[in-house]
Design a protein around this motif. Sequence first.
Motif, mmCIF file in Angstrom:
data_model
loop_
_atom_site.group_PDB
_atom_site.id
_atom_site.type_symbol
_atom_site.label_atom_id
_atom_site.label_comp_id
_atom_site.label_asym_id
_atom_site.label_seq_id
_atom_site.Cartn_x
_atom_site.Cartn_y
_atom_site.Cartn_z
ATOM 1 N N GLY A 147 62.877 12.149 -51.555
ATOM 2 C CA GLY A 147 63.646 12.120 -50.314
ATOM 3 C C GLY A 147 64.024 13.503 -49.826
ATOM 4 O O GLY A 147 64.332 13.689 -48.642
ATOM 5 N N ALA A 148 63.974 14.491 -50.711
ATOM 6 C CA ALA A 148 64.276 15.867 -50.287
ATOM 7 C C ALA A 148 63.232 16.376 -49.296
ATOM 8 O O ALA A 148 63.492 17.324 -48.553
ATOM 9 C CB ALA A 148 64.335 16.792 -51.500
ATOM 10 N N LEU A 149 62.055 15.747 -49.284
ATOM 11 C CA LEU A 149 61.010 16.193 -48.353
ATOM 12 C C LEU A 149 61.052 15.463 -47.018
ATOM 13 O O LEU A 149 60.520 15.954 -46.032
ATOM 14 C CB LEU A 149 59.617 16.022 -48.996
ATOM 15 C CG LEU A 149 59.383 16.800 -50.298
ATOM 16 C CD1 LEU A 149 57.945 16.600 -50.775
ATOM 17 C CD2 LEU A 149 59.674 18.285 -50.103
ATOM 18 N N ASP A 150 61.655 14.278 -46.993
ATOM 19 C CA ASP A 150 61.662 13.530 -45.722
ATOM 20 C C ASP A 150 63.037 12.979 -45.339
ATOM 21 O O ASP A 150 63.172 12.259 -44.360
ATOM 22 C CB ASP A 150 60.629 12.395 -45.764
ATOM 23 C CG ASP A 150 60.925 11.381 -46.880
ATOM 24 O OD1 ASP A 150 62.033 11.420 -47.459
ATOM 25 O OD2 ASP A 150 60.035 10.564 -47.179
ATOM 26 N N GLY A 151 64.048 13.293 -46.112
ATOM 27 C CA GLY A 151 65.403 12.852 -45.754
ATOM 28 C C GLY A 151 65.680 11.393 -46.074
ATOM 29 O O GLY A 151 66.669 10.837 -45.600
ATOM 30 N N SER A 152 64.845 10.786 -46.895
ATOM 31 C CA SER A 152 65.054 9.361 -47.209
ATOM 32 C C SER A 152 65.856 9.211 -48.508
ATOM 33 O O SER A 152 66.163 10.196 -49.189
ATOM 34 C CB SER A 152 63.693 8.658 -47.345
ATOM 35 O OG SER A 152 62.991 9.173 -48.466
ATOM 36 N N ALA A 153 66.164 7.989 -48.844
ATOM 37 C CA ALA A 153 66.786 7.623 -50.123
ATOM 38 C C ALA A 153 68.090 8.373 -50.397
ATOM 39 O O ALA A 153 68.388 8.726 -51.538
ATOM 40 C CB ALA A 153 65.795 7.842 -51.272
ATOM 41 N N GLY A 154 68.844 8.618 -49.341
ATOM 42 C CA GLY A 154 70.164 9.217 -49.513
ATOM 43 C C GLY A 154 70.174 10.722 -49.716
ATOM 44 O O GLY A 154 71.218 11.306 -49.979
#
Length: 304
Positions: A147-154
């Motif tokens: 998610g650090a690459l796309d802003g997902s999963a909090g």
Amino acid sequence: MARCTFIILLMLLACARALAVGCAPHGVQVQVLGSGGPIADDARASSGYLLWVDGRARVLVDVGGGSFLRFGEAGARIEDLDLIALTHLHADHAADLPTLVKSGYFSDRTRPLSLSGPAAGADFPGLADFLSALFGAEHGAFRYLSGALDGSAGLFRLQAIELATDKSRPQRLASVDGLKIDAIGVSHGPVPALAYRITVRGLRFVFGGDQNGRDPAFWRMAKSANLLVMGLPIPEDADPVARRLHATPSLIAAGAAGAGVRQLLLSHLMARSLSGLPQHLALIQHSYPGLVRVAQDLGCYAGQ
Ligand SMILES: [Zn+2]
């Protein structure tokens, strides 16, 4: 019972604040998170520096091993950061990035965080490939943090800014809310490496990163710096391999004197440079007339 719990919570919060050793709540200061090097013999964290502006940690330069711990000890908040600026991808400058990202999961930050670093060269990936190797959803070592690459999963998104390591002139990296940030390539043996200059309220803070001190354009960028952070990892009589990677005390002194640097903060210290520190300082102060200070973990330094 509820009242008791509330009082205990207040006491814990007070304790946490007492433990934090951040810089002054007003003005601009550099706080050293890690003043050590890549060898575990100096009782210091590896490279990391915070730029504080009015009590907010706005920029983090390098995230070497141990700087994650110091980040918390300093009382810095990941929500306040505008930029993480990596000078290069040696482990003692970048290894705590995943832990900081994971820590961010538990923060209130949702806006993306800019992260700059060098383009590929020699045996080193560029910043984008480095991030994929860490966080890539399919093959990343920490794929659970993809998610650090796309802003997902909090997670908040890391916005990668991969910079060419051009050693001829500075490039403007960002201009954000009163901060102007420039970067320039520097010579660190075969390693793609950058130095940064942050200008805020008319003060210039320059972070030399790891370099051998032989690039004229870097010293032009450091002209009249109010604070220059330079590594002092090697003695004057270091072998040629070490001198290709790092600057000797006399080269640091000559460069800083020529550039009219106002204050020199010596960091990236290791047992081999600490053992001869008085001699190195004497050598530097012989030809450099400005203020010289030796960095300590969690020390705060204002521009002169
Ligand atoms: Zn290095």
